[in-house]
Design an enzyme around this catalytic site. Sequence first.
Site, PDB file in Angstrom:
ATOM      1  N   ARG A 170      68.597  80.940  43.470  1.00 14.19           N
ATOM      2  CA  ARG A 170      69.427  82.468  43.481  1.00 14.19           C
ATOM      3  C   ARG A 170      70.479  82.762  44.261  1.00 14.19           C
ATOM      4  NH1 ARG A 170      64.949  85.787  43.790  1.00 14.19           N
ATOM      5  NH2 ARG A 170      66.044  86.712  44.941  1.00 14.19           N
ATOM      6  N   GLU A 172      72.817  86.895  49.862  1.00 16.57           N
ATOM      7  CA  GLU A 172      72.849  85.776  50.494  1.00 16.57           C
ATOM      8  C   GLU A 172      72.425  84.993  48.701  1.00 16.57           C
ATOM      9  OE1 GLU A 172      69.053  85.408  52.361  1.00 16.57           O
ATOM     10  OE2 GLU A 172      67.568  87.023  50.160  1.00 16.57           O
ATOM     11  N   ASN A 218      68.996  82.539  48.048  1.00 13.89           N
ATOM     12  CA  ASN A 218      67.795  81.893  48.265  1.00 13.89           C
ATOM     13  C   ASN A 218      68.108  80.036  48.201  1.00 13.89           C
ATOM     14  OD1 ASN A 218      66.560  84.163  49.137  1.00 13.89           O
ATOM     15  ND2 ASN A 218      67.833  84.419  47.097  1.00 13.89           N
ATOM     16  N   SER A 267      62.698  83.744  43.890  1.00 15.44           N
ATOM     17  CA  SER A 267      61.319  83.826  42.409  1.00 15.44           C
ATOM     18  C   SER A 267      61.468  84.816  41.512  1.00 15.44           C
ATOM     19  CB  SER A 267      59.711  84.589  43.587  1.00 15.44           C
ATOM     20  OG  SER A 267      60.181  85.233  44.291  1.00 15.44           O
ATOM     21  N   LYS A 309      71.418  81.773  56.822  1.00 18.50           N
ATOM     22  CA  LYS A 309      72.385  83.235  56.632  1.00 18.50           C
ATOM     23  C   LYS A 309      72.712  82.861  58.518  1.00 18.50           C
ATOM     24  CE  LYS A 309      69.077  85.822  54.884  1.00 18.50           C
ATOM     25  NZ  LYS A 309      67.891  85.215  54.122  1.00 18.50           N
ATOM     26  N   LYS A 332      71.288  90.255  60.568  1.00 12.92           N
ATOM     27  CA  LYS A 332      69.683  90.286  59.874  1.00 12.92           C
ATOM     28  C   LYS A 332      69.471  88.665  60.440  1.00 12.92           C
ATOM     29  CE  LYS A 332      71.762  90.013  55.222  1.00 12.92           C
ATOM     30  NZ  LYS A 332      72.163  89.559  54.295  1.00 12.92           N
ATOM     31  N   GLU A 342      64.169  84.789  55.921  1.00 11.91           N
ATOM     32  CA  GLU A 342      63.127  85.068  54.416  1.00 11.91           C
ATOM     33  C   GLU A 342      62.530  85.601  53.740  1.00 11.91           C
ATOM     34  OE1 GLU A 342      65.771  83.528  52.644  1.00 11.91           O
ATOM     35  OE2 GLU A 342      66.766  82.638  54.616  1.00 11.91           O
ATOM     36  N   GLY A 343      62.189  86.452  52.436  1.00 13.26           N
ATOM     37  CA  GLY A 343      61.113  87.081  52.181  1.00 13.26           C
ATOM     38  C   GLY A 343      61.159  88.606  52.641  1.00 13.26           C
ATOM     39  N   ARG A 359      66.945  93.652  40.093  1.00  9.18           N
ATOM     40  CA  ARG A 359      65.794  94.279  41.150  1.00  9.18           C
ATOM     41  C   ARG A 359      66.531  95.842  41.119  1.00  9.18           C
ATOM     42  NH1 ARG A 359      64.550  90.367  45.744  1.00  9.18           N
ATOM     43  NH2 ARG A 359      66.940  89.690  45.430  1.00  9.18           N
TER      44      ARG A 359
HETATM   45  P1  ADP Z   1      65.827  88.591  52.403  1.00 10.53           P
HETATM   46  O1  ADP Z   1      65.862  86.969  52.894  1.00 10.53           O
HETATM   47  O2  ADP Z   1      64.575  88.857  53.214  1.00 10.53           O
HETATM   48  O3  ADP Z   1      65.366  88.417  50.962  1.00 10.53           O
HETATM   49  P2  ADP Z   1      68.328  89.713  52.425  1.00 10.53           P
HETATM   50  O4  ADP Z   1      69.722  88.596  53.015  1.00 10.53           O
HETATM   51  O5  ADP Z   1      67.852  89.290  50.874  1.00 10.53           O
HETATM   52  O6  ADP Z   1      67.038  88.829  53.427  1.00 10.53           O
HETATM   53  O7  ADP Z   1      67.981  91.097  52.860  1.00 10.53           O
HETATM   54  C1  ADP Z   1      67.515  91.812  52.479  1.00 10.53           C
HETATM   55  C2  ADP Z   1      67.363  92.729  51.708  1.00 10.53           C
HETATM   56  O8  ADP Z   1      68.258  93.863  52.672  1.00 10.53           O
HETATM   57  C3  ADP Z   1      68.553  92.849  50.691  1.00 10.53           C
HETATM   58  O9  ADP Z   1      67.570  92.223  49.660  1.00 10.53           O
HETATM   59  C4  ADP Z   1      69.022  93.878  50.219  1.00 10.53           C
HETATM   60  O10 ADP Z   1      68.318  94.782  49.884  1.00 10.53           O
HETATM   61  C5  ADP Z   1      69.251  94.397  51.671  1.00 10.53           C
HETATM   62  N1  ADP Z   1      70.930  93.505  52.823  1.00 10.53           N
HETATM   63  C6  ADP Z   1      70.700  92.057  53.076  1.00 10.53           C
HETATM   64  N2  ADP Z   1      72.482  92.560  53.678  1.00 10.53           N
HETATM   65  C7  ADP Z   1      72.775  93.241  53.181  1.00 10.53           C
HETATM   66  C8  ADP Z   1      73.697  94.188  53.215  1.00 10.53           C
HETATM   67  N3  ADP Z   1      75.196  93.127  53.430  1.00 10.53           N
HETATM   68  N4  ADP Z   1      74.535  95.189  52.878  1.00 10.53           N
HETATM   69  C9  ADP Z   1      73.293  96.110  52.546  1.00 10.53           C
HETATM   70  N5  ADP Z   1      72.407  95.720  51.584  1.00 10.53           N
HETATM   71  C10 ADP Z   1      71.737  94.305  52.390  1.00 10.53           C
HETATM   72 MG    MG Z   2      66.669  88.321  49.547  1.00 12.88          MG
END
Ligand code: ADP
Ligand code: MG
Length: 437
Positions: free
Chosen positions: A125, A144, A146, A151, A305, A327, A331-332, A413
């Site tokens: 995804r 990102e 996944n 899910s 990542k 970051k 994940e999660g 979401r």
């Molecule tokens: P995970 O693998 O934990 O889902 P993500 O990269 O999706 O990691 O980051 C989790 C959440 O953080 C995302 O769903 C988003 O809401 C927020 N986020 C991540 N990267 C950014 C970014 N560059 N700018 C703004 N919000 C972000």
């Molecule tokens: Mg995410």
Amino acid sequence: MATSWGSLFQDEQQLEELARQAVDRALAEGVLLRTKQEPSSSDVVSYAPFTLFPSLVPCALLEQAYAVQMDFNLLVDAVSQNAVFLEQTLSSTIKRDTFTAKLFDIYKQVLKEGIAQTVFLGLNRSDYMFQSNADGSPALKQIEINTISASFGGLASRTPDVHRHVLNVLNKTTEATKILSNNPSKGLALGIAKAWELYGSANALVLLIAQEKERNIFDQRAIENELLARNIHVIRRRFEDVSEKGSLDQDRRLFMDGQEVAVVYFRDGYMPSQYSLQNWEARLLLERSCAIKCPDIATQLAGTKKGEEGDQAIAEALTAPSRFVLKPQREGGGNNLYGEEMVQALERLKDSEERASYILMEKIEPEPFRNCLLRPGSSARVVQCISELGIFGVYVRQGKTVVMNTHAGHLLRTKAIEHADGGVAAGVAVLDNPYPV
Ligand code: ADP
Ligand code: MG
């Protein structure tokens, strides 16, 4: 982005009544989670949190996100096959991040022994937020991809009818018909079914690696149900079960409780806390087998990542912390650092090798809009929100030949702007539908 539902937020009593109707429809449609109190096998359930109204998303962005999905599938698949690239890109990370290092270890062991798996299945995804360009036009910004346990394809297949219901109650029947149909669970199941068929053993099963306590089981069941409808049987087992009852024969065919396994579908194994020593052993056993892992260890690594390193980027982030997010390789949800927390971490990491286990990313700043969030146990809450759009990708490769490459629906979401991080499972974001404009 203006909201066309704005006038509907005024009358609180009407909102509460509408929310009650929406919740009942969600329960009836199977938009369900097990409760925090009884997360294991239990018949106590509640609805998965969702928005009362669909959120407006420009058609052009939806189309773009769909249009690039097949290329992202091919990109992930290509990265997973490029051992040199994976090793180079992750070399600094695995020095400091023990989780990535452990995954990489298994990858190296499997490479050394020779990869027994010949058919590859990707269910991923790709997630985006929306941000305006300088000229005001909206654009997609990728968050990102996944590549493991992506899910909510199951529940996202059930939410369109809930939002149609809400709009129909309001006599917005034309608007109700504009809510896109969406069936990721079917598309994901078709990918698994294709892989299963190519494995070529009529009695072999799909093994779903499940967590002991899985609140999001109905999301997974939706995919299982689609498979069973195609006469493909799924067994759910934990890593612990694999280490106790899983085995390989001399051709490295995988057997579980004496039954041959064609496809291993991971809905566990993406976070360090999910691995005991015993579980790592089980993961290695699965990876060594010729069963079709979704994902195989290389594809999981391809989803890491990892961005460019550099003092310049850190310097920029320290002068303008609000523009960045830090970051870790996790994940999660709930792992990212923002603002003051990020600054402290950067100061600490600046001169250490440990910083290679993080990436620094420019913060995406979507335009907030109003929607109403519905959660079990709380009253309807109208708040400023932002959304994240995910597109499900499905591909199957046999040897060098890609035999399936497609998208399989979407997930929207939405969360209140005060929550920087976190998805639906983390209890921050709620399920939504795009209302194309
Ligand atoms: P995970 O693998 O934990 O889902 P993500 O990269 O999706 O990691 O980051 C989790 C959440 O953080 C995302 O769903 C988003 O809401 C927020 N986020 C991540 N990267 C950014 C970014 N560059 N700018 C703004 N919000 C972000
Ligand atoms: Mg995410």
